[in-house]
Design a protein around this motif. Structure first.
Motif, PDB file in Angstrom:
ATOM      1  N   UNK A 116      94.115  90.754  54.251  1.00 30.02           N
ATOM      2  CA  UNK A 116      94.414  90.042  53.009  1.00 30.02           C
ATOM      3  C   UNK A 116      94.643  88.560  53.291  1.00 30.02           C
ATOM      4  N   UNK A 117      93.904  87.718  52.592  1.00 27.70           N
ATOM      5  CA  UNK A 117      94.010  86.263  52.719  1.00 27.70           C
ATOM      6  C   UNK A 117      94.179  85.691  51.317  1.00 27.70           C
ATOM      7  N   UNK A 118      95.093  84.742  51.097  1.00 23.93           N
ATOM      8  CA  UNK A 118      95.272  84.156  49.768  1.00 23.93           C
ATOM      9  C   UNK A 118      93.963  83.602  49.210  1.00 23.93           C
ATOM     10  N   UNK A 119      93.784  83.754  47.906  1.00 22.63           N
ATOM     11  CA  UNK A 119      92.539  83.320  47.278  1.00 22.63           C
ATOM     12  C   UNK A 119      92.280  81.831  47.497  1.00 22.63           C
ATOM     13  N   UNK A 120      93.337  81.016  47.470  1.00 22.89           N
ATOM     14  CA  UNK A 120      93.147  79.584  47.675  1.00 22.89           C
ATOM     15  C   UNK A 120      92.521  79.281  49.027  1.00 22.89           C
ATOM     16  N   UNK A 121      92.955  79.999  50.073  1.00 28.80           N
ATOM     17  CA  UNK A 121      92.377  79.797  51.406  1.00 28.80           C
ATOM     18  C   UNK A 121      90.940  80.297  51.465  1.00 28.80           C
ATOM     19  N   UNK A 122      90.650  81.396  50.744  1.00 27.58           N
ATOM     20  CA  UNK A 122      89.277  81.891  50.695  1.00 27.58           C
ATOM     21  C   UNK A 122      88.351  80.836  50.091  1.00 27.58           C
ATOM     22  N   UNK A 123      88.795  80.253  48.981  1.00 28.70           N
ATOM     23  CA  UNK A 123      87.969  79.249  48.314  1.00 28.70           C
ATOM     24  C   UNK A 123      87.805  78.005  49.167  1.00 28.70           C
ATOM     25  N   UNK A 124      88.889  77.592  49.841  1.00 26.37           N
ATOM     26  CA  UNK A 124      88.803  76.424  50.715  1.00 26.37           C
ATOM     27  C   UNK A 124      87.896  76.715  51.900  1.00 26.37           C
ATOM     28  N   UNK A 125      87.954  77.932  52.432  1.00 26.35           N
ATOM     29  CA  UNK A 125      87.110  78.302  53.553  1.00 26.35           C
ATOM     30  C   UNK A 125      85.633  78.206  53.177  1.00 26.35           C
ATOM     31  N   UNK A 126      85.295  78.549  51.932  1.00 27.82           N
ATOM     32  CA  UNK A 126      83.916  78.450  51.485  1.00 27.82           C
ATOM     33  C   UNK A 126      83.464  77.001  51.384  1.00 27.82           C
ATOM     34  N   UNK A 127      84.404  76.088  51.119  1.00 28.13           N
ATOM     35  CA  UNK A 127      84.050  74.666  51.016  1.00 28.13           C
ATOM     36  C   UNK A 127      83.916  74.009  52.386  1.00 28.13           C
ATOM     37  N   UNK A 128      84.461  74.657  53.389  1.00 33.50           N
ATOM     38  CA  UNK A 128      84.422  74.053  54.730  1.00 33.50           C
ATOM     39  C   UNK A 128      83.004  73.937  55.266  1.00 33.50           C
ATOM     40  N   UNK A 129      82.167  74.956  54.990  1.00 33.69           N
ATOM     41  CA  UNK A 129      80.802  74.940  55.512  1.00 33.69           C
ATOM     42  C   UNK A 129      80.009  73.721  55.056  1.00 33.69           C
ATOM     43  N   UNK A 130      79.853  73.511  53.728  1.00 35.61           N
ATOM     44  CA  UNK A 130      79.125  72.323  53.262  1.00 35.61           C
ATOM     45  C   UNK A 130      79.761  71.012  53.724  1.00 35.61           C
ATOM     46  N   UNK A 131      81.099  70.949  53.743  1.00 34.59           N
ATOM     47  CA  UNK A 131      81.766  69.719  54.179  1.00 34.59           C
ATOM     48  C   UNK A 131      81.508  69.448  55.656  1.00 34.59           C
ATOM     49  N   UNK A 132      81.524  70.507  56.463  1.00 38.40           N
ATOM     50  CA  UNK A 132      81.250  70.344  57.890  1.00 38.40           C
ATOM     51  C   UNK A 132      79.826  69.854  58.123  1.00 38.40           C
ATOM     52  N   UNK A 133      78.866  70.411  57.386  1.00 33.18           N
ATOM     53  CA  UNK A 133      77.471  69.983  57.519  1.00 33.18           C
ATOM     54  C   UNK A 133      77.309  68.516  57.134  1.00 33.18           C
ATOM     55  N   UNK A 134      77.941  68.130  56.026  1.00 35.21           N
ATOM     56  CA  UNK A 134      77.816  66.741  55.556  1.00 35.21           C
ATOM     57  C   UNK A 134      78.424  65.765  56.557  1.00 35.21           C
ATOM     58  N   UNK A 135      79.609  66.087  57.074  1.00 39.36           N
ATOM     59  CA  UNK A 135      80.265  65.194  58.031  1.00 39.36           C
ATOM     60  C   UNK A 135      79.528  65.154  59.360  1.00 39.36           C
ATOM     61  N   UNK A 136      78.996  66.277  59.792  1.00 40.28           N
ATOM     62  CA  UNK A 136      78.236  66.301  61.045  1.00 40.28           C
ATOM     63  C   UNK A 136      77.019  65.408  60.941  1.00 40.28           C
ATOM     64  N   UNK A 137      76.341  65.459  59.795  1.00 40.22           N
ATOM     65  CA  UNK A 137      75.170  64.597  59.582  1.00 40.22           C
ATOM     66  C   UNK A 137      75.581  63.130  59.531  1.00 40.22           C
ATOM     67  N   UNK A 138      76.712  62.860  58.902  1.00 34.41           N
ATOM     68  CA  UNK A 138      77.163  61.477  58.731  1.00 34.41           C
ATOM     69  C   UNK A 138      77.728  60.884  60.028  1.00 34.41           C
ATOM     70  N   UNK A 139      78.477  61.699  60.779  1.00 38.51           N
ATOM     71  CA  UNK A 139      79.159  61.197  61.971  1.00 38.51           C
ATOM     72  C   UNK A 139      78.356  61.379  63.245  1.00 38.51           C
ATOM     73  N   UNK A 140      77.365  62.252  63.210  1.00 36.73           N
ATOM     74  CA  UNK A 140      76.592  62.527  64.412  1.00 36.73           C
ATOM     75  C   UNK A 140      77.323  63.431  65.394  1.00 36.73           C
ATOM     76  N   UNK A 141      78.363  64.116  64.944  1.00 35.61           N
ATOM     77  CA  UNK A 141      79.149  65.038  65.770  1.00 35.61           C
ATOM     78  C   UNK A 141      79.921  65.966  64.842  1.00 35.61           C
ATOM     79  N   UNK A 142      80.520  66.987  65.425  1.00 37.53           N
ATOM     80  CA  UNK A 142      81.329  67.888  64.633  1.00 37.53           C
ATOM     81  C   UNK A 142      82.603  67.213  64.155  1.00 37.53           C
ATOM     82  N   UNK A 143      83.017  67.419  62.922  1.00 33.11           N
ATOM     83  CA  UNK A 143      84.218  66.758  62.398  1.00 33.11           C
ATOM     84  C   UNK A 143      85.491  67.427  62.892  1.00 33.11           C
TER      85      UNK A 143
END
Length: 275
Positions: A116-143
């Motif tokens: 069991x994981x709080x719904x807020x963390x589930x939703x935030x976890x789903x946003x991490x993927x796109x944000x990580x991809x965007x920052x990796x492309x922008x920074x040239x490394x993992x955020x």
């Protein structure tokens, strides 16, 4: 024509929903109690099944069975068919794709966690993927976690908790099989539980022989260190300590035999002290 009597076609066949809006116009023109309305709805759903299958495949390899994902995607498709308003002038695909994907994502959010994981963390976890991809492309490394927090506009602790929550996303089955060092052997997780870890024995051996090595004469101890810790050849050791390679070989052989004999022998019995 109902779904059961429609011309059979596999979900991998060419999509037949490219120009499906006229079907929705017919559907909208029918009365709610028209017996032909349900049949037409089934035909629309049937024609769009390849769309649901394609979206389900996009979410494959995430710990969920593809057949289950396909059923969820089909449920999203039926919701899209029922909620689509052809009078808005938008193409059905523009409405159906996000509707179906949303249904599949909700399934992952609500039903695919091992604990069991709080719904807020589930939703935030789903946003991490796109944000990580965007920052990796922008920074040239993992955020970093701090950079992800700034990108998403949340607290650093929330991002950290969401990253940790990923570990609770899926759990391996006790019946899952893993390849073994032995050819053709695929033991299950259940079969490996309680197995003695080989490195424990190596650790015990190292702890047993350490005081014996410390008690060696300086030359023998130095030869062992150079040979097994520094990985030097016998000829190189001989040059460093001023003897031949043959002498180094005899030193190693004699020292190792002595260590083996001492390590395998029973410890001397302790003398009882008088009370």
């Amino acid at each position: 024509m109902s779904m059961s009597t429609a011309v059979s076609e596999t979900e991998s066949s060419r999509a037949t929903y490219d120009n499906i809006e006229p079907w929705f116009e017919q559907l909208a023109a029918m009365a709610a109690d028209d017996p032909q309305r349900a049949a037409l709805r089934e035909d629309i759903v049937h024609r769009c099944l390849p769309l649901a299958a394609n979206i389900a495949r996009r979410f494959a390899n995430r710990g969920q069975d593809l057949e289950d994902l396909t059923q969820i995607a089909r449920l999203g498709l039926m919701n899209a068919v029922d909620r689509f308003d052809v009078s808005q002038g938008r193409p059905f695909l523009a409405f159906a794709v996000p509707t179906i994907m949303g249904e599949v994502r909700r399934h992952f959010r609500d039903h695919s966690w091992a604990v069991r994981v709080p719904r807020g963390l589930k939703e935030l976890q789903q946003r991490l993927g796109p944000a990580t991809d965007a920052l990796t492309h922008r920074l040239g490394r993992g955020p970093t976690a701090r950079e992800l927090a700034a990108e998403l506009g949340v607290e650093l602790t929330e991002v950290t908790q969401a990253l940790i929550a990923r570990n609770a996303y899926a759990a391996d089955s006790l019946d899952a099989q893993y390849p073994s060092d032995e050819e053709g052997s695929t033991p299950t997780v259940r079969e490996t539980l309680g197995v003695v870890e080989p490195c424990y024995g190596l650790l015990e051996d190292a702890m047993a022989v350490r005081p014996l090595i410390a008690a060696l004469p300086e030359r023998e101890r130095k030869v062992l260190i150079m040979r097994f810790w520094e990985n030097r050849s016998q000829a190189e050791i001989g040059r460093l300590i001023g003897c031949s390679q043959m002498q180094v070989s005899r030193i190693l052989s004699t020292t190792l035999d002595s260590l083996r004999e001492q390590a395998l022998s029973d410890p001397p019995a302790r003398k009882r002290t008088a009370a």
